[in-house]
Every structure is written in C-alpha cells, then in structure tokens.
Design an enzyme around this catalytic site. Sequence first.
Site, PDB file in Angstrom:
ATOM      1  N   CYS A   2       0.710  -1.320   0.170  1.00 17.92           N
ATOM      2  CA  CYS A   2      -0.011  -0.077   0.007  1.00 17.92           C
ATOM      3  C   CYS A   2       0.747   1.213   0.074  1.00 17.92           C
ATOM      4  O   CYS A   2       1.952   1.561   0.578  1.00 17.92           O
ATOM      5  CB  CYS A   2      -0.914   0.039   1.273  1.00 17.92           C
ATOM      6  SG  CYS A   2      -1.977  -1.274   1.343  1.00 17.92           S
ATOM      7  N   ARG A  27       3.488   0.059  -5.219  1.00 14.50           N
ATOM      8  CA  ARG A  27       3.097  -0.391  -3.888  1.00 14.50           C
ATOM      9  C   ARG A  27       1.979  -1.328  -3.793  1.00 14.50           C
ATOM     10  O   ARG A  27       1.853  -1.993  -2.762  1.00 14.50           O
ATOM     11  CB  ARG A  27       3.522   0.460  -2.888  1.00 14.50           C
ATOM     12  CG  ARG A  27       4.545   1.424  -2.638  1.00 14.50           C
ATOM     13  CD  ARG A  27       4.576   2.375  -1.755  1.00 14.50           C
ATOM     14  NE  ARG A  27       4.763   1.958  -0.333  1.00 14.50           N
ATOM     15  CZ  ARG A  27       5.679   1.453   0.344  1.00 14.50           C
ATOM     16  NH1 ARG A  27       6.537   1.613  -0.109  1.00 14.50           N
ATOM     17  NH2 ARG A  27       5.234   1.181   1.495  1.00 14.50           N
ATOM     18  N   TRP A  73      -2.993  -2.633  -1.668  1.00 15.15           N
ATOM     19  CA  TRP A  73      -2.715  -3.754  -1.912  1.00 15.15           C
ATOM     20  C   TRP A  73      -3.488  -4.865  -1.001  1.00 15.15           C
ATOM     21  O   TRP A  73      -3.078  -4.686   0.162  1.00 15.15           O
ATOM     22  CB  TRP A  73      -1.075  -4.405  -1.783  1.00 15.15           C
ATOM     23  CG  TRP A  73      -0.944  -5.779  -2.375  1.00 15.15           C
ATOM     24  CD1 TRP A  73      -0.803  -6.002  -3.412  1.00 15.15           C
ATOM     25  CD2 TRP A  73      -0.741  -6.672  -1.406  1.00 15.15           C
ATOM     26  NE1 TRP A  73      -0.423  -7.484  -3.671  1.00 15.15           N
ATOM     27  CE2 TRP A  73      -0.146  -7.818  -2.328  1.00 15.15           C
ATOM     28  CE3 TRP A  73      -0.666  -7.013  -0.030  1.00 15.15           C
ATOM     29  CZ2 TRP A  73      -0.060  -9.184  -1.718  1.00 15.15           C
ATOM     30  CZ3 TRP A  73      -0.213  -8.183   0.576  1.00 15.15           C
ATOM     31  CH2 TRP A  73       0.095  -9.346  -0.116  1.00 15.15           C
ATOM     32  N   ASN A  99      -1.026   1.886   5.845  1.00 17.51           N
ATOM     33  CA  ASN A  99      -0.223   1.025   5.274  1.00 17.51           C
ATOM     34  C   ASN A  99       0.267  -0.003   6.328  1.00 17.51           C
ATOM     35  O   ASN A  99       0.969   0.360   7.348  1.00 17.51           O
ATOM     36  CB  ASN A  99       0.945   1.624   4.456  1.00 17.51           C
ATOM     37  CG  ASN A  99       2.010   0.542   3.897  1.00 17.51           C
ATOM     38  OD1 ASN A  99       1.558  -0.483   3.866  1.00 17.51           O
ATOM     39  ND2 ASN A  99       3.102   1.080   4.000  1.00 17.51           N
ATOM     40  N   GLY A 100      -0.196  -1.499   6.159  1.00 17.00           N
ATOM     41  CA  GLY A 100       0.309  -2.141   7.387  1.00 17.00           C
ATOM     42  C   GLY A 100      -0.671  -3.293   7.769  1.00 17.00           C
ATOM     43  O   GLY A 100      -1.804  -3.308   6.851  1.00 17.00           O
ATOM     44  N   GLU A 485      16.070 -17.328 -10.952  1.00 18.03           N
ATOM     45  CA  GLU A 485      15.734 -15.912 -11.330  1.00 18.03           C
ATOM     46  C   GLU A 485      15.039 -15.662 -12.746  1.00 18.03           C
ATOM     47  O   GLU A 485      14.140 -14.985 -12.740  1.00 18.03           O
ATOM     48  CB  GLU A 485      17.011 -15.069 -11.105  1.00 18.03           C
ATOM     49  CG  GLU A 485      16.800 -13.489 -11.285  1.00 18.03           C
ATOM     50  CD  GLU A 485      15.854 -12.958 -10.502  1.00 18.03           C
ATOM     51  OE1 GLU A 485      15.116 -13.570  -9.510  1.00 18.03           O
ATOM     52  OE2 GLU A 485      15.328 -11.800 -10.848  1.00 18.03           O
ATOM     53  N   LYS A 489      11.337 -14.520 -13.017  1.00 18.48           N
ATOM     54  CA  LYS A 489      10.916 -13.382 -13.749  1.00 18.48           C
ATOM     55  C   LYS A 489       9.605 -13.550 -14.923  1.00 18.48           C
ATOM     56  O   LYS A 489       8.783 -13.058 -15.015  1.00 18.48           O
ATOM     57  CB  LYS A 489      12.165 -13.043 -14.584  1.00 18.48           C
ATOM     58  CG  LYS A 489      12.885 -12.011 -13.963  1.00 18.48           C
ATOM     59  CD  LYS A 489      12.868 -10.810 -13.647  1.00 18.48           C
ATOM     60  CE  LYS A 489      12.061 -10.814 -12.167  1.00 18.48           C
ATOM     61  NZ  LYS A 489      12.854 -10.730 -11.036  1.00 18.48           N
ATOM     62  N   GLU A 492       6.317 -14.356 -12.912  1.00 19.19           N
ATOM     63  CA  GLU A 492       5.688 -13.346 -12.180  1.00 19.19           C
ATOM     64  C   GLU A 492       5.018 -12.294 -13.033  1.00 19.19           C
ATOM     65  O   GLU A 492       3.967 -11.571 -12.819  1.00 19.19           O
ATOM     66  CB  GLU A 492       6.449 -12.598 -11.145  1.00 19.19           C
ATOM     67  CG  GLU A 492       7.728 -11.621 -11.409  1.00 19.19           C
ATOM     68  CD  GLU A 492       8.377 -10.971 -10.507  1.00 19.19           C
ATOM     69  OE1 GLU A 492       7.906 -10.785  -9.372  1.00 19.19           O
ATOM     70  OE2 GLU A 492       9.574 -10.873 -10.497  1.00 19.19           O
ATOM     71  N   HIS A 508      16.826 -36.317 -12.362  1.00 16.56           N
ATOM     72  CA  HIS A 508      16.142 -36.672 -11.376  1.00 16.56           C
ATOM     73  C   HIS A 508      14.549 -36.670 -10.905  1.00 16.56           C
ATOM     74  O   HIS A 508      14.023 -36.628  -9.939  1.00 16.56           O
ATOM     75  CB  HIS A 508      16.846 -36.097  -9.808  1.00 16.56           C
ATOM     76  CG  HIS A 508      18.324 -36.765  -9.555  1.00 16.56           C
ATOM     77  ND1 HIS A 508      18.748 -38.108  -9.577  1.00 16.56           N
ATOM     78  CD2 HIS A 508      19.416 -36.097  -9.852  1.00 16.56           C
ATOM     79  CE1 HIS A 508      19.895 -37.929  -9.551  1.00 16.56           C
ATOM     80  NE2 HIS A 508      20.351 -36.772 -10.001  1.00 16.56           N
ATOM     81  N   LYS A 607       5.531  -4.060  -5.192  1.00 12.59           N
ATOM     82  CA  LYS A 607       6.913  -4.328  -5.013  1.00 12.59           C
ATOM     83  C   LYS A 607       7.317  -4.377  -3.900  1.00 12.59           C
ATOM     84  O   LYS A 607       8.384  -5.050  -3.682  1.00 12.59           O
ATOM     85  CB  LYS A 607       7.224  -2.649  -5.487  1.00 12.59           C
ATOM     86  CG  LYS A 607       8.644  -2.409  -5.433  1.00 12.59           C
ATOM     87  CD  LYS A 607       9.064  -3.119  -7.028  1.00 12.59           C
ATOM     88  CE  LYS A 607      10.620  -3.076  -7.076  1.00 12.59           C
ATOM     89  NZ  LYS A 607      11.304  -4.012  -7.997  1.00 12.59           N
TER      90      LYS A 607
HETATM   91  O1  M6R Z   1      12.616  -5.614  -1.668  1.00 10.83           O
HETATM   92  P1  M6R Z   1      13.044  -6.945  -1.395  1.00 10.83           P
HETATM   93  O2  M6R Z   1      14.185  -7.153  -2.217  1.00 10.83           O
HETATM   94  O3  M6R Z   1      12.995  -7.535   0.062  1.00 10.83           O
HETATM   95  O4  M6R Z   1      11.875  -7.991  -2.016  1.00 10.83           O
HETATM   96  C1  M6R Z   1      11.848  -9.060  -1.925  1.00 10.83           C
HETATM   97  C2  M6R Z   1      11.041 -10.043  -3.004  1.00 10.83           C
HETATM   98  O5  M6R Z   1       9.810  -9.554  -2.651  1.00 10.83           O
HETATM   99  C3  M6R Z   1      11.270  -9.604  -4.366  1.00 10.83           C
HETATM  100  O6  M6R Z   1      12.557  -9.885  -4.858  1.00 10.83           O
HETATM  101  C4  M6R Z   1      10.198 -10.165  -5.219  1.00 10.83           C
HETATM  102  O7  M6R Z   1      10.414 -11.581  -5.471  1.00 10.83           O
HETATM  103  C5  M6R Z   1      10.179  -9.445  -6.636  1.00 10.83           C
HETATM  104  N1  M6R Z   1       8.929  -9.281  -7.205  1.00 10.83           N
HETATM  105  C6  M6R Z   1      10.762 -10.366  -7.824  1.00 10.83           C
HETATM  106  O8  M6R Z   1      11.044  -9.802  -8.979  1.00 10.83           O
END
Ligand code: M6R
Length: 612
Positions: A2, A27, A73, A99-100, A485, A489, A492, A508, A607
């Site tokens: 948020c 956010r 969010w 926010n929280g 990674e 990517k 997501e 395996h 984010k």
């Molecule tokens: O802000 P942070 O690096 O702590 O965030 C960790 C994850 O939430 C973040 O890397 C998330 O996996 C990304 N959306 C990946 O692209």
Amino acid sequence: MCGIVAYIGDKPAYPILMKGLQRLEYRGYDSAGIAIMNDKLHLYKKKGKVADLEAFMEGKDYQGNIGIGHTRWATHGEPSDANAHPHFSKTKSLVIIHNGIIENYSALREELKKRGYKFKSETDTEVLIHLIEDIQVKEKVDLFEAVRIALNEVIGAYAIVILSKDNPDQLIAAKKGSPLVIGVGNDEYFLASDASPIVEYTRNVVYLEDGEIAIVSRKEDLKIKTIKNKDKTPYMQELELKLEMLEKGGYDHFMLKEIHEQPRSIRDSMRGRLNAKKGLVTLGGIKDYETKLAKAQRIIIIACGTSWHAGLVGEYLFEEMARVPVEVEYASEFRYRNPVILESDVVIAISQSGETADTLAAMQFAESKGATILAICNVVGSTIPRTSHAGSYTHAGPEIGVASTKSFTAQITILALMALQVAQEKGTLPRSKFQQLLNELESIPEKVETTLKSNDQIKYIAEEYKNATNFLYLGRGYNFPVALEGALKLKEISYIHAEGYPAAEMKHGPIALIDEEMPVVVIATKKGSYEKVVSTIQEVKARKGKVIAIVTKGDKEVKAIADHCIEIPETFEAFAPLVSVIPLQLLSYHIALMRGCNVDQPRNLAKSVTVE
Ligand code: M6R
C-alpha cells in the site's frame, strides 16, 4: 504494501495527491482513494487502479489544500470500493489511510461491535479509526492523545495519516514497521510511504521512526512525540533522489528502462569502492565490521524472492573467494524454525526495498541472538538498513517495475565486492588472482551493454514461445541461481508456469516433463561445468524439448544442438550471473508484453511485501 500520501499547505491538494498515488502505485494497485477537506470532508474511493479513481473523480468537488490518498494491496478483505482506503470513523469526523496490518484487529472489532459499532468494510484499518474516535469521545481527549492511546492498544505494523473534520489545519501521522517520510516545504508538508511523491516539491525530509507520532500543523513547526508521549526533535535530511529517476525516460515500461540501466547501476554500485588500478576494494559502509566479517566462522544470508537468488550467488562468491561457510535462508522460514545462531555469525540481509517484513523480522531475530547484522539494500533510509549494524547500499536508483531486475545485478555486485574485501583482509586469494578478479569485475558494465544488444533476437525468440504453458530453466554452479531468477521473472510477469533447476537435477525428475512442447532455457556459458551442461542439453534434445541456450560468444558445441543460442561476452565464472541474467530478463519482458500482460504491475503482486 500500500502507498500513502498526504498534503497540508497553501496549494491545491488534489493534483499533489493524484501524482503521488501514481508514483506510489508500484506498492499496490487494487483500489485507490482520496479524502479532501474544504468546507466539507469529501471521500472518494474506487476499486481498480489510480487511473480508475482519476476517471471517477470527473465532476467531483475536490477543492481544498489538505488531503490524504491511498493505493491499496489487499490484505484484509478483497479489492472493492468498500475496502478501499480512506476509511471514515463512525461520525465521519475522522478519516484514515493505513499501510500495514493490525494483527489484533479481530479482538478489537468484536469489542467495538459489542459497543454498537457497525463496519462498512472488512479491513483492519476501519477498526483502528473507530477505536481512535471511541477513545476521543470516551476520554474527552484531543486527536493526538486519542491516536496515542489507541496505538498503545494495537499490535502490528502501521503507517497512518488521519485527517479530522474538526481540525482542517492539522494531520496526525504515526509509524511502526511501515515507512513514512515527511517532506518539509515552505509552510507546507508532504507525507508519503517513500520520497517519490515529495521530491519535486522539497528536498528536506524527516523519516519518522518506529513508535513516533507526528503532529503536522499548518504554518507551524513539525512536532514529533513517541507513543509513550516523549518529545523528539525532528531530524531533517536532504534527499539525493532526482525526479528523472522516477520517470520512464522514453522507454515503454519501467521494467525495460531498468533492464537497460544495468550498465550504469552496476557501475554506480562499484563507484568509489572498487579501485582496480590500486588493487583495492573498500566498502566504506562496513569498514567498522571488516574484522568481524573476516573472522566470522559462518555467514548467514537472509532474503526473499529475487534478493534470495542474489544471496545464493553470494554464497558461491564468499565460499570460493573468502573461504567462509555460508548458509542462504528464506527469511520467512528462518525466523520460525528455531535456527542455531551464534554470536560469531555475521548475518547479511539483502533487500531492494528495505521494507520486506519477513527479512526485517528474521534480522531482528538474529540480532536478538547476538549475531552481527549487515544489510545490502537499495532504498536509502528504509527500515532494513536503519535496523542493521552496518551495510552497503546498492546504488541502483529507484526500481519501480514490480519485477526486480537492476536490483538483482546491483546486489550481486555488492556481494562480489564484500567477498573480495574479506578475501583481501584474510589473504585467501593469490595476489594475481585477486587482481584479475578486480579487473574483470570492472569490465562487467561494458559486457552487460554488449548483451543488451541481443534485444531484437530475444524478441524474435519470445514470439515463438509466447504461447507455451510451461518453461524449464537450467543452470549449474553460479548460473543455477540465474536459472531460478529467470523462472521467477517469467512466471511473475507473464503468468506462465516456470521452474528453475540445477541442470544436473533434471534427470532426477523434471526430465519427465520434457516433450516437443517444452521450452528449456539452459545457461550454458563456458567455464565451470560447461561439458556437463552440454550433456544435459543433449538429454533434452533426445526427448524433443526445445532448447534456448545462453552461451559464451563464439560457442560452437551448443550452437550445433540447441534451437536458439543467445551469445554473451566471456567472463569469469564468478561474475557470469551479472551478464547471463540479462537475456532472461528481456525474454520474460517480451513474452509478457506479447501476451498482453501488465509488465510493470503484474496481478496480485506489489513491489514491497510488508506483510508476513
Ligand atoms: O524488496 P526485497 O528485495 O526485500 O523484495 C523481495 C521480494 O519480494 C522481491 O524480490 C520479489 O520476489 C520480486 N517481485 C521479484 O521480481
């Protein structure tokens, strides 16, 4: 999670709030709302993006120079108009943004219900504003005192701003666990979850600390008190953020801009720290902990998501160069599994946002057991670096695309510098090898630049595989975290199921998935276990899988068998992830775009994840 923004001053509040919400939309983006005060207190909110709220505002009364705004969010309650913030109190005299998470909201809600309160939403936030008003009426206290008493009853995390109809010259804000920045202008104040909505109006900011309440009054100095009612002197800092860093700069998406920024962001992360000519590495931020780090019997890296993948690369770097055992932990698992933590341990928390709740809690837990906590973080002044003993910022600049790209390579750059610094201190590398590593690291930005030139080829490959329903990503050694990674990517932002595996593990289990429909992305750069990875590619081809290989320039062997080869410049095995991840970022970007997905704001994500 948020984004919150607020304004009090002489200017019209609406454009400041709207622009602020657009900047904070990364956010959370399932609903948005604003409250503005003129001779009445107006509240407008809408399910959907900030643009939906903006359309909804047409023809509405939004004059006024005090107001609050929120982009959400969802945690408690689905995305809907009713659950969107701001929330009114019972008498509609108070309005709140939050926010929280209020963890004991359910008990508080039941208590308030017994006293006749009716709830219009399913949110924990509405509980808080009713509680505050209840205290104000019952105890006959002013708003600050009511907020203070209420926050002493609340368990959880919050950044809140409250506006009262009865006092249009004041905002009350408070923070614990979620960020809140106050911009101090000329007779005006800007409050926000980060500095992005503030930077174009003032560079002077105060970061509110946990357990503090700010009394922000028109034409008066900022007052800060703690929830125990102690006065605090506001500590003013100057923002380094530049406005252009928050804009797309001619790119269609923030993600594409951020992918292309990597030569610069890696270079900036090394600047002043790596001096190849003098054969020196100096990370100033951890200078006081240099000996502690060099003497550590063990390093524990804690992180989530992409940052966790960078941590895996860090494990390889520290073990190889500095000869120290490393464990890499998902912060969310580490904090709940009663791990053995020794006072001699050095914990490195990695986070782009500096706000991730699991990472923060895990580092606090490790600190309570006596470990030394270092942080690698991108957002200056955020909670994780401020909670650690010391650390190093990645100078990647603001990352706005929800999918992390430049933060990953900047984190690896810092980890490489840290590992080299410890190696330098401990003398675990021969001088000539150490010097070669420094020279090579310095050349990485150029190699990333060269790799970015494959964009058109990658676009062509994306076209061919955009309709696939599954992808497998394989890599070995330093390239195994890159496989993870690459898969993250893709899933997501394009919503295609993808899995990353160590290449040798394919036989395996995952090999059962391979048929002519299955694209397999293999990172098959020279050095390391190249020959073995070539055998894995053979095994995929023998089962008619489609191979997209990332290979070192000039490769012949893989080229002869793979369906597609994307060449990258040759580098040391230890630094391969900094270059080999680039084509994977571009591949996921183009596939997502071709599938009509919202690349910068993928569904269900935000984010920074400030909830457990
Ligand atoms: O802000 P942070 O690096 O702590 O965030 C960790 C994850 O939430 C973040 O890397 C998330 O996996 C990304 N959306 C990946 O692209």
